[in-house]
Design an enzyme around this catalytic site. Structure first.
Site: not given
Length: 525
Positions: A260, A278
């Site tokens: 990420e 997220h």
């Protein structure tokens, strides 16, 4: 005044709470690791979200750091073993965004069941593909929870409202808690074979990494739909892609990824795949809640010593702390005493609580014993890193509890295995909750453990007390308290004297030269 650095963007209420609680705070965000290393040494606390990486290098530079607080659940951006070794408490806020994350998992479940993202894109493109998007109902379907903790239990509750059957795999889920949640506790293989939908609600550890591996994905029911709002790395993403392409997996929704920000993924563009960046904890309410909670927890620790939601030290609730505080003081003194009196390799320490002490949370008591014991060997020890250092030294730690009372209403006994055999000391709390030694290596003796003390083992014989009193008087040493115990008349006796100043090497030599003295040591508490 303690000083805290907020290194990630956080709701302003966090800084406000710190200041109201008497903690100085700086809000400095967006620093590189090198820039953070240059300033971290001046802070007692570090408040973070997911951007700041608290590595060993950062911790090594954090010479005054006492606590790291993560506003959120996941702490995979914190090197917890290194923090523990440094004696730094690591806290998170596991409840502030629980509802938000659970609701996001439910939302993704609906999105998969009714193909909402694809239907939305198709409709807004001017198409009307009503027959293309044939969804499924959630009612009567089986939801499989991998992880049945706080968030998992909320998801289960919402799923029951949707008339779903819920099965759960969680090694820490007790049968009683499963009944309370209204779920069926099953093995992982059983869950994979039965679940129509699978949601993951577990931290990323060595045990959970790739828990949905290629092998386990192959065990799933054909047509399964998978949702992950927990941690990237729980699912083998390449294997998930293969399952979607083959049609074995009917759909998948990920809010988290192995890497990420996920700017590029083989899953992107795959039919029946839904992704969000997220967002599990990203609601206004959750952001405010976790900011408030992390500030309250860190301020409480720095100002009063209260420990809440710590990951590497036992937590002390507001109810427990007053009861445990005197026991922890006693435990630390007993650990220090046995550490000062024992020599050589110590392969095992046993902590035995009896009577009222056995009814309390044993973890803080054990940590206090280990801290007291290990502080006799190294200065950089506290309750946070003491269990870590004990494991590092290969010391086996045993906890024993006996709820029935013995000679005392409450008792803590610390035993160590030495080359000379098992040696133990025991203490209790008197009416004013003052720690008091009541047994030393099998000899009954009542003594306060405080300040500087002289410990003497001698042959029980007439005249000894007079001789040592005279020796100390001639040396100008003032005696505070005098405690004597013996196994039997004429046998071995133990003498503990509290004195006003540190016992000098010259004085010890003179005490050892007295007739009948077997051992003489200076102690400090």
């Amino acid at each position: 005044m303690p000083k805290v650095l907020i290194s990630d963007k956080m709701d302003p209420k966090a800084a406000q709470i710190f200041r109201e609680r008497g903690v100085e705070v700086d809000e400095i965000t967006g620093k590189t690791p090198e820039e953070l290393k240059a300033i971290i040494g001046q802070y007692d606390g570090l408040a973070i979200r997911s951007s700041t990486k608290v590595t060993k290098e950062i911790l090594d530079a954090a010479t005054n750091l006492k606590v790291v607080g993560r506003a959120g659940i996941g702490v995979d951006n914190v090197d917890i073993p290194s923090a523990s070794a440094k004696g730094v408490v690591v806290m998170n806020t596991p409840f502030g965004n629980s509802i938000t994350t659970a609701e996001h998992a439910i939302a993704l479940m609906f999105a998969l069941a009714r193909q909402l993202p694809e239907a939305d894109a198709s409709t807004q493109a001017g198409k009307w593909e009503k027959n293309r998007f044939m969804g499924v109902e959630l009612t009567s379907k089986t939801l499989g929870l991998i992880g049945a903790g706080n968030i998992g239990s909320i998801v289960a509750d919402r799923a029951h409202g949707l008339r779903m059957k819920v099965v759960a795999y969680d090694p820490f889920l007790t049968p009683e808690r499963a009944v309370e949640m209204g779920v069926e506790k099953v093995t992982l293989d059983e869950l994979l074979a039965r679940a129509d939908f699978i949601t993951l609600h577990t931290p990323l550890t060595d045990q959970t990494r790739n828990i949905l591996s290629a092998e386990n994905l192959g065990k799933t029911k054909k047509g399964v739909r998978i949702i992950n709002c927990a941690r990237g790395g729980l699912i083998d993403e390449a294997a998930l892609k293969e399952g979607l392409d083959s049609g074995h997996i009917a759909g998948a929704a990920l809010d988290v990824f192995v890497t990420e920000p996920a700017k590029d993924s083989p899953l992107f563009g795959t039919p029946n795949f839904v992704s969000t960046p997220h967002l599990g904890a990203s609601t206004t309410e959750a952001q405010v809640n976790v900011a408030i909670q992390v500030a309250e927890q860190m301020a409480d620790y720095l100002v009063t010593g209260g420990v809440t939601n710590a990951l590497n030290v036992p937590s002390l609730s507001a109810e427990e702390a007053p009861k445990l505080k005197p026991y922890m003081a006693l435990a630390e003194k007993l650990g220090s005493l046995v550490g000062q009196l024992s020599h050589g390799v110590i392969p095992r320490i046993s902590i035995h609580t009896e009577g009222a002490a056995a009814e309390l949370n044993p973890k803080p008591i054990v940590s206090a014993v280990l801290a007291g014991f290990l502080r006799t060997q190294t200065d950089t020890v506290n309750m946070v890193n003491a269990p870590f250092l004990a494991r590092e030294r290969g010391i086996e730690v045993r906890e024993i509890r006996t709820e029935r009372e013995g000679d005392y209403h409450t008792l803590v006994r610390v035993s160590v295995k030495t080359d000379a055999g098992e040696r133990s000391v025991a203490g209790t709390l008197f009416g004013d909750a003052a720690p008091r030694l009541v047994e030393l290596f099998g000899i009954k003796v009542e003594a306060d453990l405080a300040g500087h003390m002289l410990y003497v083992v001698n042959e029980d014989a007439p005249g000894f007390i007079g001789r040592i009193g005279t020796l100390l008087g001639e040396a100008g040493v003032n005696i505070g308290t005098f405690h004597l115990g013996r196994r039997q008349a004429g046998g071995e006796a133990v003498l503990l004297l509290s004195v006003d100043d540190e016992v000098s090497a010259d004085l010890l030599a003179k005490v050892k030269a007295l007739p009948g003295v077997k051992t003489a040591m200076g102690l400090a508490f």
